[in-house]
Design an enzyme around this catalytic site. Structure first.
Site, short mmCIF file in Angstrom:
data_model
loop_
_atom_site.label_atom_id
_atom_site.label_comp_id
_atom_site.label_asym_id
_atom_site.label_seq_id
_atom_site.Cartn_x
_atom_site.Cartn_y
_atom_site.Cartn_z
N GLU A 67 -2.17 34.85 13.93
CA GLU A 67 -0.99 34.15 13.40
C GLU A 67 -0.06 35.21 12.84
O GLU A 67 -0.25 35.69 11.73
CB GLU A 67 -1.39 33.14 12.32
CG GLU A 67 -2.31 32.03 12.79
CD GLU A 67 -1.62 31.01 13.67
OE1 GLU A 67 -0.40 31.15 13.92
OE2 GLU A 67 -2.30 30.07 14.13
N CYS A 83 6.05 32.92 7.14
CA CYS A 83 6.19 33.18 8.57
C CYS A 83 7.06 32.11 9.23
O CYS A 83 7.62 32.35 10.30
CB CYS A 83 4.82 33.26 9.24
SG CYS A 83 3.78 31.83 8.94
#
Length: 507
Positions: A260, A294
């Protein structure tokens, strides 16, 4: 602060745990400074290779017993962890806010995410199902089942110091795996707090030592984990550069990785958008967690017909933002994590100006007694073009880029025209635009939203992205499968041994 007593945090802490046992670690000391006020909170002794190997050996030993526990029983343990987190929500949320710097409401929200994934995992523990298939051979039955994978290594990032670990750990545990966790060296105390909560539940239920291991440290600990053949899966959250290194190391030994990585997320604001809704989504998406998600909104792609109107609204909204101590609930924006993050923010602003960006709101480091840590910065807005190199890059800070478009196809090209592919959104009341955005002609991201922002994903859906975001999927849906190994089974209950494809082999 209260969390020192609540989570057994000391001025100097052991850095390796295999459950209820804490080891010194043998490595260097990690100092945890709060970006809120710049004060040293505590120190943690990082692991050396010997203590890391000890933790791995305890995890491997525990796996042999833990994998034989019925999955619903493992799920009940996770249920109890969720209940424990409910009682610790306020204290852990405050620790997250103080050590990481996100707003108190976001700190509480992160712990709520942990509770939610516990609830999800409890239900999942009774649904780890395979399929049955019809065999071409008479008197045969075929089916598939899923088995625990083994040791799952979790490398987490500072911006979500507890939630992302829980996404991995709770699912891995109900699947029958054991976990070894390397928290970010920027937020080590959050790791200690979580390990203390889990260890108490495990001890009460007789869970074998080693099902939950914590190994503090920096880059070298992640490298040990990535290169360790005993770690069947490495789940790593962080920068694309870090993810490439982890993926290469794990791939070289034919292990599994769940990556990720970075995002460069955009909201397309259509001329048919509800502008009030779009404004809220844009401001929270760009400024929440001081731009250190993110899924942070980094680009606004705005239709030319409403560009000037929305620009004026956006600048006015930014001027109303309250920046300050995130533990004071009236503040919207807290600090960046440390001085390195501040330098990256300032460097990005300089690069943007050099490449032709026009700032509508100038950035800068805030000064004054309330900003004594030196980590508070001004959220800023710049008009840019998508091909600027700085716009193609993810800067973990509250810098928002505005880009104008004229046609829907152009907006999609801009949206997709970056190396990253995590989260994306469109603000529109036009059904055709919404459906096209979600079609194969539209967003190339792992997450695509209509009339909500790019951040704030729910745990029920699989979380992750494409391209340089790494391709991993965590949390909801069928993300549990990455933590297990698939096995196809065929049972012959006939009186003969027919071969597949009609092959004859007579003796």
């Amino acid at each position: 602060m209260d969390f020192f007593k609540e989570f057994n945090i000391k001025p100097e802490n052991a850095g390796v745990s295999t459950g209820n046992n804490w080891l010194d670690g043998g490595g260097e000391l990690i100092s945890s400074y709060s970006p809120v006020d710049g004060k040293l909170i505590a120190k943690v002794r990082s692991a050396d290779e010997s203590s890391y190997r000890f933790a791995i050996s305890k995890a491997a030993e525990a796996f042999e017993e833990w994998k034989m526990w019925p999955s619903p029983k493992r799920g009940d343990i996770v249920r109890q962890i969720g209940d424990a987190l409910r009682t610790k929500k306020e204290g852990l949320g405050r620790l997250v806010s103080y050590e990481m710097g996100k707003s108190l409401q976001e700190g509480y929200g992160e712990v709520q995410e942990m509770i939610d994934i516990c609830d999800f995992a409890v239900g999942l523990s009774r649904q780890l199902h395979g399929l049955t298939m019809h065999s071409e051979r008479p008197g045969h039955r075929m089916y598939e089942q899923w088995h625990p994978l083994g040791i799952v290594g979790v490398i987490s990032a500072f911006n979500f110091p507890v939630a992302v670990w829980s996404w991995n750990a709770m699912l891995a545990w109900v699947c029958g795996d054991v976990c070894i966790w390397k928290p970010s060296e920027k937020t080590p105390l959050c790791g200690i707090a979580c390990q203390e909560i889990v260890a108490a539940v495990f001890k009460e239920n007789g869970v074998p030592e080693g099902v939950s291991c914590l190994v503090q440290g920096g880059k070298e600990v992640g490298e040990w984990m990535a290169n360790d053949g005993q770690v069947q899966l490495v789940s790593a959250t962080g920068s694309t550069r870090m993810g490439k290194a982890v993926g290469a190391a794990v791939g070289a030994r034919l292990g599994r990785s769940l990556l990720e990585l970075g995002g460069n997320n955009a909201i397309i604001i259509s001329k048919d958008a509800d502008l009030e809704m779009a404004l809220v989504g844009a401001v929270f998406g760009a400024c929440g967690t001081a731009g250190q998600r993110c899924t942070t909104t980094r680009r606004l792609i705005i239709h030319q017909d409403i560009y000037e109107e929305f620009k004026n609204r956006l600048v006015k909204a930014y001027q109303q933002l309250r920046i300050g101590n995130p533990l004071e609930e009236h503040n919207h924006v807290g600090p960046l994590i440390d001085q390195n993050a501040v330098h990256a923010y300032l460097d990005a602003i300089d690069q943007c100006k050099q490449q032709g960006g026009k700032f509508l709101l100038e950035g800068g480091v805030l000064t004054g007694e309330q900003f004594q840590s030196g980590c508070y910065v001004q959220p800023c807005i710049a008009e840019v073009t998508n091909d600027m190199s700085i716009v193609q890059h993810e800067t973990f800070a509250p810098i928002l880029y505005m880009i104008k478009y004229s046609t829907f196809d152009e907006a999609i090209r801009i949206q997709n025209g970056v190396p990253q592919g995590l989260s994306s959104s469109i603000m529109t009341l036009n059904l055709r635009e919404a459906e096209l955005f979600l079609s194969s002609k539209g967003s190339d991201c792992g997450i695509a939203n209509v009339n909500i922002g790019t951040s704030g994903a729910e745990i029920g859906g699989a979380f992750g992205g494409e391209k340089e975001t790494g391709g991993g999927r965590e949390s909801g849906s069928d993300a549990w499968r990455i933590y297990m190994r698939r096995q196809t089974n065929t049972i012959n209950y006939s009186t003969s041994l027919p071969l597949a494809q009609g092959i004859k082999f007579d003796l």
